[in-house]
Design a protein around this motif. Structure first.
Motif, PDB file in Angstrom:
ATOM      1  N   THR A   1       0.858  -1.058   0.269  1.00  0.00           N
ATOM      2  CA  THR A   1      -0.044  -0.093   0.030  1.00  0.00           C
ATOM      3  C   THR A   1       0.686   1.297  -0.053  1.00  0.00           C
ATOM      4  O   THR A   1       0.608   2.284  -0.654  1.00  0.00           O
TER       5      THR A   1
ATOM      6  N   ASP B   1     -15.932  -2.887  -6.896  1.00  0.00           N
ATOM      7  CA  ASP B   1     -16.715  -2.849  -5.854  1.00  0.00           C
ATOM      8  C   ASP B   1     -15.808  -3.901  -4.684  1.00  0.00           C
ATOM      9  O   ASP B   1     -15.997  -3.690  -3.513  1.00  0.00           O
ATOM     10  N   THR B   2     -15.559  -4.841  -5.354  1.00  0.00           N
ATOM     11  CA  THR B   2     -14.512  -5.829  -4.419  1.00  0.00           C
ATOM     12  C   THR B   2     -13.182  -5.657  -4.096  1.00  0.00           C
ATOM     13  O   THR B   2     -12.425  -6.448  -4.144  1.00  0.00           O
TER      14      THR B   2
ATOM     15  N   PHE C   1      -9.574  -4.815  -2.658  1.00  0.00           N
ATOM     16  CA  PHE C   1      -9.392  -4.983  -1.162  1.00  0.00           C
ATOM     17  C   PHE C   1      -9.588  -3.611  -0.385  1.00  0.00           C
ATOM     18  O   PHE C   1      -8.935  -2.781  -0.945  1.00  0.00           O
ATOM     19  N   PRO C   2      -9.711  -3.874   0.684  1.00  0.00           N
ATOM     20  CA  PRO C   2     -10.028  -2.448   1.555  1.00  0.00           C
ATOM     21  C   PRO C   2      -8.941  -1.503   1.632  1.00  0.00           C
ATOM     22  O   PRO C   2      -9.174  -0.528   1.648  1.00  0.00           O
ATOM     23  N   SER C   3      -7.826  -2.068   1.684  1.00  0.00           N
ATOM     24  CA  SER C   3      -6.636  -1.374   1.719  1.00  0.00           C
ATOM     25  C   SER C   3      -6.309  -0.141   0.378  1.00  0.00           C
ATOM     26  O   SER C   3      -6.343   0.910   0.706  1.00  0.00           O
TER      27      SER C   3
ATOM     28  N   SER D   1      -8.962   0.635  -1.058  1.00  0.00           N
ATOM     29  CA  SER D   1     -10.175   1.657  -1.149  1.00  0.00           C
ATOM     30  C   SER D   1      -9.759   2.766  -0.371  1.00  0.00           C
ATOM     31  O   SER D   1      -9.956   3.938  -0.418  1.00  0.00           O
ATOM     32  N   TYR D   2      -9.330   2.339   1.014  1.00  0.00           N
ATOM     33  CA  TYR D   2      -8.837   3.501   1.847  1.00  0.00           C
ATOM     34  C   TYR D   2      -7.743   4.237   1.058  1.00  0.00           C
ATOM     35  O   TYR D   2      -7.648   5.634   1.248  1.00  0.00           O
TER      36      TYR D   2
ATOM     37  N   ARG E   1      -9.692   6.752  -1.525  1.00  0.00           N
ATOM     38  CA  ARG E   1      -9.967   7.657  -0.838  1.00  0.00           C
ATOM     39  C   ARG E   1      -9.160   8.662  -0.313  1.00  0.00           C
ATOM     40  O   ARG E   1      -9.567  10.045  -0.394  1.00  0.00           O
TER      41      ARG E   1
ATOM     42  N   ARG F   1     -16.900   3.047  -7.632  1.00  0.00           N
ATOM     43  CA  ARG F   1     -16.745   1.857  -7.501  1.00  0.00           C
ATOM     44  C   ARG F   1     -17.669   0.904  -8.425  1.00  0.00           C
ATOM     45  O   ARG F   1     -18.700   1.110  -8.633  1.00  0.00           O
TER      46      ARG F   1
ATOM     47  N   ARG G   1     -13.188 -15.352   3.700  1.00  0.00           N
ATOM     48  CA  ARG G   1     -13.583 -13.880   3.616  1.00  0.00           C
ATOM     49  C   ARG G   1     -14.989 -13.835   3.947  1.00  0.00           C
ATOM     50  O   ARG G   1     -15.794 -14.103   3.209  1.00  0.00           O
TER      51      ARG G   1
END
Ligand SMILES: Cc1ncc(COP(=O)(O)O)c(C=O)c1O
Length: 409
Positions: free
Chosen positions: A98, A122-123, A125-127, A129-130, A133, A149, A376
């Protein structure tokens, strides 16, 4: 199950892989190499050799010893470049994933007027997305409006065709962490470029899993970690790629530190850097040498065996596991959700477990059957037969265990 245990054993005899190179947890059928790869037996001796140089030489290890530390990272450059289909000037091993995505977005996410959006899945990996953003916020943009997304590769193409003039950056996972889907990296890269956007790839689940040709595909930038298929160990150093066409371009901004300047100028203590026209200019700090050994060791294995040969065995193993899983997952609500076509998947098969319960299934696989997969939440269990060390017998055990567990859950 129609396919027998004897059949699995016969397949292992004719298609044995490279298991002897690895420490395999005793008694375990290991399917979590897409999360944390197993330790190569060569890793510890190599780390000990590097530590030995420190013990013998102290600070002189920067320039002396088996592998002097000043140019150490260069030992990883060529094998990493071969792995992802890049030029050595386009490839560097540094930091973690990241962090690299951020350093690369500082250079390549350049919102301008209406063209300010970042497309992700949309899927994602959260890292990721963060990260995107926070990049939007860094430019004083509203992430809720700027980060778009989308459901998948086809939606990305459609969006690019219809609203591409709003898109500054496309950032997608080469292989999706959840579904195991391998996207059409060259095709989406071309579509992004046709729309005037920059296209970057998170290759966490693709590097060491599927053959890549980043240079020829014209990818703008990419980053990947080394702890999954690359067996570099927990939190292992990551890779970064910047396409040749951006190298040495003074209009590309960058965050820099003393490792961004030409090595020959590093100790001139000058107030202004003189970065090389290579991706090494994106390095910031001096690298953690004892973390580089495991990645170097692992890359040597990939170099020796070759990604094409690993991909061929991956398709054989994954095809076999799918045949077994298809038998024990008869369709909704229990089904393999990874695309079936070979060009649309790597080593990972994801099974959707209906109404949640993935955690319970994974726990039982582990504790009652010695099968390590991972979940998951709420409803996906992931199995990754890794061509370097997984066996057909592992696959057979996994399918038999899953059949037993889902009967009860
Ligand atoms: C697809 C993907 N992106 C990003 C990350 C985050 O990686 P890191 O913590 O190394 O930055 C992961 C971690 O598993 C991942 O799977």
């Amino acid at each position: 199950m129609t396919l027998t245990e004897d059949d699995a054993r016969r397949r292992d005899e004719t298609d044995p892989g490279h298991r002897a190179l690895f420490h395999v947890p005793p008694g375990i059928a290991y399917f979590a190499g897409n999360s944390l790869g197993l330790q190569p037996k060569a890793t510890v001796p190599e780390i000990l050799a590097d530590l030995g140089d420190w013990a013998r030489l102290g600070v002189e290890g920067h320039l002396e010893g088996g592998r002097p530390w000043l140019p150490y990272h260069e030992l990883l450059t060529e094998p990493a470049a071969r792995l992802v289909g890049a030029l050595p000037t386009e490839t560097v091993v540094m930091n973690s994933l990241t962090v690299n995505l951020h350093l690369l977005m500082v250079s390549f996410y350049r919102p301008a007027g209406e063209r300010n959006q970042i497309l992700i899945e949309d899927t994602a990996f959260p890292s990721d997305s963060y990260a995107v953003r926070s990049q939007a916020a860094f430019h004083n943009l509203d992430p809720n409006k700027t980060v778009v997304r989308l459901a998948g590769g086809d939606d990305v193409r459609k969006y690019l065709a219809e609203r591409g003039d709003h898109v500054a950056l496309v950032l997608l996972g080469g292989v999706n962490y959840l579904t195991g889907e391998l996207l059409d990296i060259p095709g989406i890269t071309r579509a992004g470029h046709a729309a005037g956007a920059i296209v970057g790839w998170d290759l966490a689940h693709a590097a060491g899993n599927v053959p890549l040709r980043l240079h020829d595909w014209g990818v703008d930038f990419a980053a990947w970690c080394s702890y999954k298929y690359l067996n570099g160990g927990p939190g292992a150093l990551a890779g970064a790629f910047v396409h040749e066409r951006h190298l040495g371009d003074p209009s590309v901004p960058r965050f820099e530190g003393w490792w961004s300047t030409e090595p020959a100028t590093r100790f001139e203590m000058a107030p202004v850097s003189r970065p090389p026209a290579t991706v090494d200019a994106w390095q910031v700090s001096n690298p953690p040498i004892f973390a580089m050994g495991p990645v170097r060791t692992s890359l040597e294995i990939f170099d020796r065996i070759g990604m094409d040969s690993l991909r061929a065995r991956s398709l054989r193993l994954t095809g076999y596991l799918r045949e077994l899983l298809d038998e024990v997952t008869p369709g909704r609500p229990l089904a393999v959700v990874t695309p079936r076509e070979p060009e649309r998947h790597g080593s990972q098969l994801s099974v959707r477990i209906g109404d949640g319960g993935a955690g319970e299934v994974t726990r039982r696989l582990r504790h009652e059957h010695g099968v390590i997969a991972d979940e998951r939440e709420p409803d996906v269990v992931r199995f990754a037969p890794v061509p370097l060390y997984s066996t057909y017998h592992d696959c057979w055990r996994a399918a038999r265990a899953l059949a037993a567990v889902v009967k009860e859950v």
